[in-house]
Design an enzyme around this catalytic site. Sequence first.
Site, PDB file in Angstrom:
ATOM      1  CB  SER A 176      -0.925  -0.004   1.216  1.00  0.00           C
ATOM      2  OG  SER A 176      -1.593   1.229   1.279  1.00  0.00           O
ATOM      3  CG  HIS A 231      -3.967  -1.196  -2.061  1.00  0.00           C
ATOM      4  ND1 HIS A 231      -5.107  -1.795  -2.560  1.00  0.00           N
ATOM      5  CD2 HIS A 231      -4.377  -0.405  -1.037  1.00  0.00           C
ATOM      6  CE1 HIS A 231      -6.157  -1.383  -1.867  1.00  0.00           C
ATOM      7  NE2 HIS A 231      -5.747  -0.540  -0.937  1.00  0.00           N
ATOM      8  CG  ASP A 243      -5.120   2.889   0.380  1.00  0.00           C
ATOM      9  OD1 ASP A 243      -6.124   2.192   0.202  1.00  0.00           O
ATOM     10  OD2 ASP A 243      -4.049   2.454   0.859  1.00  0.00           O
ATOM     11  CG  MET A 290     -12.421  -2.045   3.627  1.00  0.00           C
ATOM     12  SD  MET A 290     -10.791  -1.726   2.923  1.00  0.00           S
ATOM     13  CE  MET A 290      -9.897  -1.043   4.331  1.00  0.00           C
TER      14      MET A 290
END
Length: 226
Positions: A11, A36, A38, A140
């Site tokens: 991430s 990833h 966000d 999640m």
Amino acid sequence: MGKTVYQLAPSLLAADFNILGSQLKTIEECGVRYLHIDVMDGVFVPQISLGMPVIESIRKNSGLVFDVHLMIVEPERYIDTFLKDGADILTFHYEATDQHRQIIDKIHAAGRKAGMVIKPATPIEDALPYLKDIDQLLIMTVEPGFGGQKFMEDMLPKIRKARQMIDKENLSCDIEVDGGINKDTIRLVLDAGANVIVSGSSVFRGDLKANALYYKGVLDEEGRKA
Ligand code: DX5
Ligand code: ZN
């Protein structure tokens, strides 16, 4: 169904933005395929993270699969832009819109992969009807909004239910998990049936190369067992 492919998706939120280019190069050299990303708008979640200019900029130098996690209200307003800026997998929150089918169709029309994500309080049953249409379901395992939170073990039954349906109906949907994944919790999500593993702090904190190789090793081994 084909063999399940396991992917580590580090991430970006946890990266050191002073040396972003070299960190992305490091994970790519470790054999990691996904990144990833966000995107937070300060409305759907309390924080504001990063947006289009960053994605557009890193796209130029990266061959990684951009796995974009939109934590924004009215995602339908921005689908075209994120596709244009280089999202390969574009994932929107189930809770953020009532235009699920339209968004999925738009992403597919651009030849990209469509993902849907559910918050911890959203029952898995809300997402199951979409599994045959989407390429990736993101479950999640923390409340979206911040990196570095504690893994919610009570999300495991959701992963199991999604895996059961995907296997039973022979669907090609990936199951991604996001939040609190570390050396202890990765085993739990893999055993429950997840195959795309997001990890922020436990990849970027400390020795990035050693961490990336460790998780990549665990997932490659899982792939050999599958
Ligand atoms: C949280 C984000 C996550 C976050 C994960 O809202 O969706 O992707 O970066 O961070 P860790 O792995 O540190 O929990
Ligand atoms: Zn995320």
